[in-house]
Design an enzyme around this catalytic site. Structure first.
Site, PDB file in Angstrom:
ATOM      1  N   ALA A  66      -7.538 -62.685  15.112  1.00 34.64           N
ATOM      2  CA  ALA A  66      -8.339 -63.882  15.364  1.00 34.64           C
ATOM      3  C   ALA A  66      -9.313 -64.017  14.202  1.00 34.64           C
ATOM      4  O   ALA A  66      -9.648 -63.019  13.539  1.00 34.64           O
ATOM      5  CB  ALA A  66      -9.086 -63.723  16.677  1.00 34.64           C
ATOM      6  N   GLY A 111      -5.406 -60.235  17.167  1.00 33.82           N
ATOM      7  CA  GLY A 111      -4.753 -61.423  17.716  1.00 33.82           C
ATOM      8  C   GLY A 111      -3.382 -61.687  17.097  1.00 33.82           C
ATOM      9  O   GLY A 111      -2.570 -62.415  17.682  1.00 33.82           O
ATOM     10  N   GLU A 114      -1.087 -59.373  18.935  1.00 28.34           N
ATOM     11  CA  GLU A 114      -0.971 -59.974  20.277  1.00 28.34           C
ATOM     12  C   GLU A 114      -0.035 -61.183  20.259  1.00 28.34           C
ATOM     13  O   GLU A 114       0.732 -61.400  21.201  1.00 28.34           O
ATOM     14  CB  GLU A 114      -2.365 -60.371  20.780  1.00 28.34           C
ATOM     15  CG  GLU A 114      -3.235 -59.150  21.063  1.00 28.34           C
ATOM     16  CD  GLU A 114      -4.694 -59.508  21.268  1.00 28.34           C
ATOM     17  OE1 GLU A 114      -5.320 -60.063  20.340  1.00 28.34           O
ATOM     18  OE2 GLU A 114      -5.222 -59.251  22.358  1.00 28.34           O
ATOM     19  N   GLU A 134      -9.676 -54.029  17.097  1.00 23.72           N
ATOM     20  CA  GLU A 134     -10.893 -54.676  17.627  1.00 23.72           C
ATOM     21  C   GLU A 134     -12.053 -53.721  17.831  1.00 23.72           C
ATOM     22  O   GLU A 134     -13.210 -54.081  17.615  1.00 23.72           O
ATOM     23  CB  GLU A 134     -10.578 -55.395  18.949  1.00 23.72           C
ATOM     24  CG  GLU A 134      -9.788 -56.690  18.790  1.00 23.72           C
ATOM     25  CD  GLU A 134      -8.283 -56.502  18.774  1.00 23.72           C
ATOM     26  OE1 GLU A 134      -7.814 -55.351  18.602  1.00 23.72           O
ATOM     27  OE2 GLU A 134      -7.557 -57.498  18.940  1.00 23.72           O
TER      28      GLU A 134
HETATM   29  N1  CAA Z   1     -10.584 -63.182  10.228  1.00 19.46           N
HETATM   30  C1  CAA Z   1     -11.104 -63.894   9.220  1.00 19.46           C
HETATM   31  N2  CAA Z   1     -10.825 -63.646   7.916  1.00 19.46           N
HETATM   32  C2  CAA Z   1      -9.998 -62.614   7.650  1.00 19.46           C
HETATM   33  C3  CAA Z   1      -9.418 -61.826   8.666  1.00 19.46           C
HETATM   34  C4  CAA Z   1      -9.744 -62.148  10.016  1.00 19.46           C
HETATM   35  N3  CAA Z   1      -9.212 -61.483  11.066  1.00 19.46           N
HETATM   36  N4  CAA Z   1      -8.668 -60.863   8.086  1.00 19.46           N
HETATM   37  C5  CAA Z   1      -8.748 -61.065   6.756  1.00 19.46           C
HETATM   38  N5  CAA Z   1      -9.544 -62.116   6.489  1.00 19.46           N
HETATM   39  C6  CAA Z   1      -9.937 -62.662   5.175  1.00 19.46           C
HETATM   40  C7  CAA Z   1     -10.950 -61.764   4.500  1.00 19.46           C
HETATM   41  O1  CAA Z   1     -12.254 -62.045   4.975  1.00 19.46           O
HETATM   42  C8  CAA Z   1     -10.735 -62.152   3.045  1.00 19.46           C
HETATM   43  O2  CAA Z   1     -11.382 -63.386   2.809  1.00 19.46           O
HETATM   44  P1  CAA Z   1     -12.389 -63.569   1.552  1.00 19.46           P
HETATM   45  O3  CAA Z   1     -11.459 -63.414   0.363  1.00 19.46           O
HETATM   46  O4  CAA Z   1     -12.914 -64.952   1.723  1.00 19.46           O
HETATM   47  O5  CAA Z   1     -13.389 -62.479   1.637  1.00 19.46           O
HETATM   48  C9  CAA Z   1      -9.244 -62.399   2.967  1.00 19.46           C
HETATM   49  O6  CAA Z   1      -8.809 -62.633   4.304  1.00 19.46           O
HETATM   50  C10 CAA Z   1      -8.464 -61.228   2.418  1.00 19.46           C
HETATM   51  O7  CAA Z   1      -8.788 -60.074   3.184  1.00 19.46           O
HETATM   52  P2  CAA Z   1      -9.293 -58.688   2.547  1.00 19.46           P
HETATM   53  O8  CAA Z   1      -9.992 -58.933   1.252  1.00 19.46           O
HETATM   54  O9  CAA Z   1     -10.029 -57.939   3.603  1.00 19.46           O
HETATM   55  O10 CAA Z   1      -7.866 -58.000   2.241  1.00 19.46           O
HETATM   56  P3  CAA Z   1      -7.558 -56.434   2.149  1.00 19.46           P
HETATM   57  O11 CAA Z   1      -6.190 -56.344   1.580  1.00 19.46           O
HETATM   58  O12 CAA Z   1      -8.656 -55.701   1.496  1.00 19.46           O
HETATM   59  O13 CAA Z   1      -7.519 -55.933   3.684  1.00 19.46           O
HETATM   60  C11 CAA Z   1      -6.951 -56.104   6.018  1.00 19.46           C
HETATM   61  C12 CAA Z   1      -6.544 -56.435   4.573  1.00 19.46           C
HETATM   62  C13 CAA Z   1      -6.891 -54.587   6.249  1.00 19.46           C
HETATM   63  C14 CAA Z   1      -5.966 -56.807   6.936  1.00 19.46           C
HETATM   64  C15 CAA Z   1      -8.395 -56.610   6.271  1.00 19.46           C
HETATM   65  O14 CAA Z   1      -8.472 -57.960   5.873  1.00 19.46           O
HETATM   66  C16 CAA Z   1      -8.858 -56.536   7.702  1.00 19.46           C
HETATM   67  O15 CAA Z   1      -9.187 -55.463   8.187  1.00 19.46           O
HETATM   68  N6  CAA Z   1      -8.898 -57.691   8.397  1.00 19.46           N
HETATM   69  C17 CAA Z   1      -9.409 -57.777   9.740  1.00 19.46           C
HETATM   70  C18 CAA Z   1      -8.424 -57.202  10.761  1.00 19.46           C
HETATM   71  C19 CAA Z   1      -9.002 -57.257  12.145  1.00 19.46           C
HETATM   72  O16 CAA Z   1     -10.008 -56.662  12.451  1.00 19.46           O
HETATM   73  N7  CAA Z   1      -8.344 -58.019  13.037  1.00 19.46           N
HETATM   74  C20 CAA Z   1      -8.788 -58.173  14.405  1.00 19.46           C
HETATM   75  C21 CAA Z   1      -9.643 -59.397  14.516  1.00 19.46           C
HETATM   76  S1  CAA Z   1     -10.440 -59.519  16.086  1.00 19.46           S
HETATM   77  C22 CAA Z   1      -9.285 -60.153  17.139  1.00 19.46           C
HETATM   78  O17 CAA Z   1      -8.149 -60.424  16.763  1.00 19.46           O
HETATM   79  C23 CAA Z   1      -9.751 -60.349  18.551  1.00 19.46           C
HETATM   80  C24 CAA Z   1      -8.724 -60.838  19.489  1.00 19.46           C
HETATM   81  O18 CAA Z   1      -7.867 -60.105  19.948  1.00 19.46           O
HETATM   82  C25 CAA Z   1      -8.784 -62.188  20.017  1.00 19.46           C
END
Ligand code: CAA
Length: 259
Positions: A66, A111, A114, A134
């Site tokens: 998400a 998400g 999911e 999460e």
């Molecule tokens: N939401 C918003 N933006 C996201 C995102 C997310 N879930 N995942 C990645 N992005 C964005 C980053 O912010 C970044 O944007 P900027 O360039 O503007 O900073 C861009 O995508 C590229 O990401 P990274 O620079 O972080 O890329 P990386 O290769 O270093 O890492 C990754 C990749 C390990 C996937 C890392 O991006 C990450 O950990 N992302 C978040 C994963 C996460 O926590 N997901 C769960 C979200 S909560 C949820 O989903 C709740 C639910 O069940 C409803």
């Protein structure tokens, strides 16, 4: 191009691609609304529909979760609403009358994992990574992850992944039963298409009833064994059911009409 691009081919397969590669295809409100619209009524514009494939644009991510930036300032009520809308949308996918396959072309996190789990099958590219991270953010999954992960891989392993936030690779996802197949990177959609083409030769009524009856297993309001008996009766009594048996006896290919 919209936030979800939609292509349709002459096998009756729609490919939905999330077009947010710079945000690793994170699901924001617009993406969720796009899915909700398609699976509620958008699909009706296709006269023939045999299957749907969901994938992410670019080579790095299916969906990285998400959109964290979008929900970071939500209050309790807003966050609950977000979750409810996501649940309703993913139920539309899980209960869709034709098979929906996730072509997991990279990260499938939160998400995104999911979303893949709400689909009927998951094809993982070799580089795919699955996880429910999460708890790293101090929150829990909000789009069905605590339930569907248990359904797919069992409580013990699911609770480990949910609590540690560990990411697993495609091979491990396959070993655990989370991914149906692992294919070379870039071949995810092709593999999904070949499965859908095979299913497209079967009776559409039977396909819809298999999905509905399997889902019944996870619905505490339904006696699923009884449902199977009723749906079996209806399928035998359908035009397709008669045609399938007649074709077998007459040693010819069945011509199904979806009736
Ligand atoms: N939401 C918003 N933006 C996201 C995102 C997310 N879930 N995942 C990645 N992005 C964005 C980053 O912010 C970044 O944007 P900027 O360039 O503007 O900073 C861009 O995508 C590229 O990401 P990274 O620079 O972080 O890329 P990386 O290769 O270093 O890492 C990754 C990749 C390990 C996937 C890392 O991006 C990450 O950990 N992302 C978040 C994963 C996460 O926590 N997901 C769960 C979200 S909560 C949820 O989903 C709740 C639910 O069940 C409803």
């Amino acid at each position: 191009m919209g936030i979800i691009s939609e292509t349709y081919n002459d096998s009756g397969i729609v490919i939905l691609t999330i077009e947010r590669p710079k945000a690793l295809n994170a699901i924001n409100r617009e993406v969720m609304q796009g899915f909700n619209h398609f699976f509620f009524e958008g699909y009706k514009k296709y006269e023939k529909l045999t299957g749907v494939i969901i994938t992410g644009s670019g080579r790095k991510a299916f969906v990285a979760g998400a959109d964290i930036k979008e929900f970071s300032n939500h209050n309790r009520e807003e966050a609950t609403k977000l979750s409810t809308y996501g649940h309703n949308t993913y139920f539309l996918i899980e209960r869709f009358h034709v098979p929906v396959i996730a072509a997991v072309n990279g990260f499938a996190l939160g998400g995104g994992c999911e979303l893949a789990m709400a689909c009927h099958m998951r094809i993982a590219g070799e580089h795919a990574r699955f996880g429910q991270p999460e708890v790293n953010l101090g929150v829990i999954p909000g789009y069905g992850g605590t339930q569907r992960l248990v359904q797919l891989i069992g409580k013990g392993k699911a609770i480990e992944l949910l609590l540690t936030a560990d990411m697993i690779d495609a091979k491990e996802a396959h070993r655990l039963g989370l991914a149906n197949h692992v294919v070379p990177s870039g071949m995810e959609v092709q593999m999904a298409e070949s499965i859908l083409k095979k299913i497209g030769t079967k009776g559409p009524i039977a396909v819809a009833k298999v999905i509905e009856t399997v889902n019944a297993h996870f619905d505490s309001q339904i006696h699923a064994f009884e449902k199977e008996q009723v749906e079996f009766g209806k399928s035998i009594d359908s035009e397709d059911g008669r045609e399938g048996a007649a074709a077998f006896i007459e040693k010819r290919r069945p011509v199904f009409k979806g009736k």
